[in-house]
Design an enzyme around this catalytic site. Structure first.
Site, short mmCIF file in Angstrom:
data_model
loop_
_atom_site.label_atom_id
_atom_site.label_comp_id
_atom_site.label_asym_id
_atom_site.label_seq_id
_atom_site.Cartn_x
_atom_site.Cartn_y
_atom_site.Cartn_z
N TYR A 153 5.32 2.50 6.50
CA TYR A 153 4.79 1.17 6.13
C TYR A 153 3.51 0.89 6.92
CZ TYR A 153 4.95 -3.91 5.23
OH TYR A 153 4.67 -5.21 4.85
N ALA A 156 0.68 2.85 5.36
CA ALA A 156 0.24 2.27 4.08
C ALA A 156 -0.58 1.00 4.33
CB ALA A 156 1.45 1.96 3.21
P1 NDP Z 1 8.85 -9.99 -1.39
O1 NDP Z 1 9.72 -8.77 -1.26
O2 NDP Z 1 9.42 -11.33 -1.14
O3 NDP Z 1 8.15 -9.99 -2.84
C1 NDP Z 1 7.49 -8.86 -3.29
C2 NDP Z 1 6.75 -9.19 -4.56
O4 NDP Z 1 6.02 -8.00 -4.97
C3 NDP Z 1 7.67 -9.56 -5.72
O5 NDP Z 1 7.05 -10.60 -6.44
C4 NDP Z 1 7.74 -8.27 -6.54
O6 NDP Z 1 7.91 -8.51 -7.92
C5 NDP Z 1 6.35 -7.73 -6.31
N1 NDP Z 1 6.21 -6.27 -6.56
C6 NDP Z 1 6.71 -5.25 -5.84
N2 NDP Z 1 6.34 -4.08 -6.37
C7 NDP Z 1 5.59 -4.36 -7.47
C8 NDP Z 1 4.91 -3.58 -8.45
N3 NDP Z 1 4.94 -2.24 -8.40
N4 NDP Z 1 4.23 -4.22 -9.42
C9 NDP Z 1 4.19 -5.57 -9.48
N5 NDP Z 1 4.81 -6.36 -8.58
C10 NDP Z 1 5.51 -5.77 -7.59
O7 NDP Z 1 7.60 -9.69 -0.42
P2 NDP Z 1 6.80 -10.69 0.54
O8 NDP Z 1 6.45 -11.92 -0.17
O9 NDP Z 1 7.53 -10.76 1.82
O10 NDP Z 1 5.50 -9.79 0.82
C11 NDP Z 1 4.28 -9.96 0.11
C12 NDP Z 1 3.24 -9.05 0.73
O11 NDP Z 1 3.09 -9.37 2.11
C13 NDP Z 1 3.60 -7.57 0.67
O12 NDP Z 1 2.43 -6.81 0.44
C14 NDP Z 1 4.17 -7.29 2.06
O13 NDP Z 1 4.05 -5.94 2.42
C15 NDP Z 1 3.30 -8.22 2.91
N6 NDP Z 1 3.91 -8.57 4.18
C16 NDP Z 1 5.08 -9.30 4.25
C17 NDP Z 1 5.63 -9.61 5.48
C18 NDP Z 1 6.89 -10.39 5.65
O14 NDP Z 1 7.33 -10.57 6.81
N7 NDP Z 1 7.53 -10.87 4.59
C19 NDP Z 1 4.98 -9.19 6.73
C20 NDP Z 1 3.78 -8.45 6.55
C21 NDP Z 1 3.27 -8.17 5.31
P3 NDP Z 1 9.35 -8.54 -8.70
O15 NDP Z 1 10.32 -9.30 -7.84
O16 NDP Z 1 9.04 -9.26 -9.97
O17 NDP Z 1 9.75 -7.12 -8.95
#
Ligand code: NDP
Length: 245
Positions: A153, A156
């Site tokens: 992670y 990436a």
């Molecule tokens: P969540 O797991 O709560 O939500 C992830 C979202 O990404 C969902 O809406 C999901 O859609 C969507 N998603 C995943 N894969 C795909 C894909 N291939 N195509 C389209 N949509 C996709 O994540 P967070 O809100 O926690 O995280 C959001 C971003 O912030 C991410 O990039 C994460 O790495 C980053 N981040 C988060 C942290 C945290 O503590 N939460 C910390 C640091 C970074 P669906 O449900 O419809 O499949």
């Protein structure tokens, strides 16, 4: 004319909160989702109630043709695009690097790195033509510092930071801004596996003495897409309560 933003992964968590933040300012929001159709529809409803407009668009951003379809659909739904938020992402369970399988590594990079590339590549011709646009990518504090048992992670998300800086230099002359937000520990489904004890330990490690909420990150994303940040590009903004300084 209302402004338009496309947010990937806006059905849940940070992306959903970002959709709402833009909606409150009257923006038109493309709410991308992959599996969570019902939640994406609920987000669209909330955006409309907040004063914006919204359409849900299903697309897997890790596939180039679907990323292209997503951008085209948002453009034709709203007749333009002012901003792009590359938020969709996944994480692996915490594990030693030696336990990460080939399939896990590829799935992670497909969603978190390839997805950012495909969606930006699809949207950029439009931004270049209009000589304006703002792109916000989502990395992580682990992309800045590296996290033990989070090597894949971290790699990436480190790639997303380098991508952001390089692209900001490349497209700056077209008046397109590219910035990156690095969240700390934010209470979303991505951290649902953490025990109450783990969360409390993380809270205590955080100088501001609390964990982050999706709206904490959403406001930073909105700022980087708004005219208030018009001279800001290529920057990596930590939204982590001081955990990484
Ligand atoms: P969540 O797991 O709560 O939500 C992830 C979202 O990404 C969902 O809406 C999901 O859609 C969507 N998603 C995943 N894969 C795909 C894909 N291939 N195509 C389209 N949509 C996709 O994540 P967070 O809100 O926690 O995280 C959001 C971003 O912030 C991410 O990039 C994460 O790495 C980053 N981040 C988060 C942290 C945290 O503590 N939460 C910390 C640091 C970074 P669906 O449900 O419809 O499949």
């Amino acid at each position: 004319m209302p402004k338009t933003v496309l947010i990937t992964g806006a059905s849940r968590g940070i992306g959903a909160a970002a959709a709402l933040a833009f909606g409150r300012q009257g923006w038109q929001v493309g709410v991308n989702y992959l599996h969570s159709k019902h939640q994406a529809e609920e987000v669209c409803l909330a955006v409309r109630e907040a004063g914006g407009s919204a359409v849900p668009i299903r697309a897997d951003i890790s596939l180039p043709e679907e990323a292209g379809y997503l951008v085209e659909t948002a453009l034709s739904a709203f007749g333009g695009l002012d901003a792009l938020v590359c938020n969709a992402g996944i994480a692996l369970p915490q594990m030693l690097l030696t336990d990460v399988t080939d399939d896990q590594w590829r799935a992670l990079f497909a969603a978190d790195v390839d997805g950012v590339f495909y969606i930006c590549r699809a949207a950029l011709p439009h931004f270049v033509r209009q000589k304006a646009g703002s792109i916000v990518t989502l990395s992580s504090m682990w992309g800045q510092t590296g996290g033990s048992c989070e090597v894949a992670y971290s790699a990436a998300k480190g790639a997303v930071i380098a991508f952001t800086k390089a692209l900001a230099k490349e497209v700056g002359p077209s008046h397109i801004r590219v910035n990156c937000v690095c969240p700390g520990v934010i209470q979303t489904d991505m951290n649902a596996h953490l025990s109450p004890d783990d969360l409390e330990a993380l809270r205590q490690e955080t100088p501001l003495e609390r964990l982050g909420s999706p709206s904490d990150v959403a406001e930073a994303i909105y700022f980087l897409c708004s005219p208030q940040s018009r001279f800001v590009t290529g920057q990596i903004l930590g939204v982590n309560g001081g955990m990484v300084i």
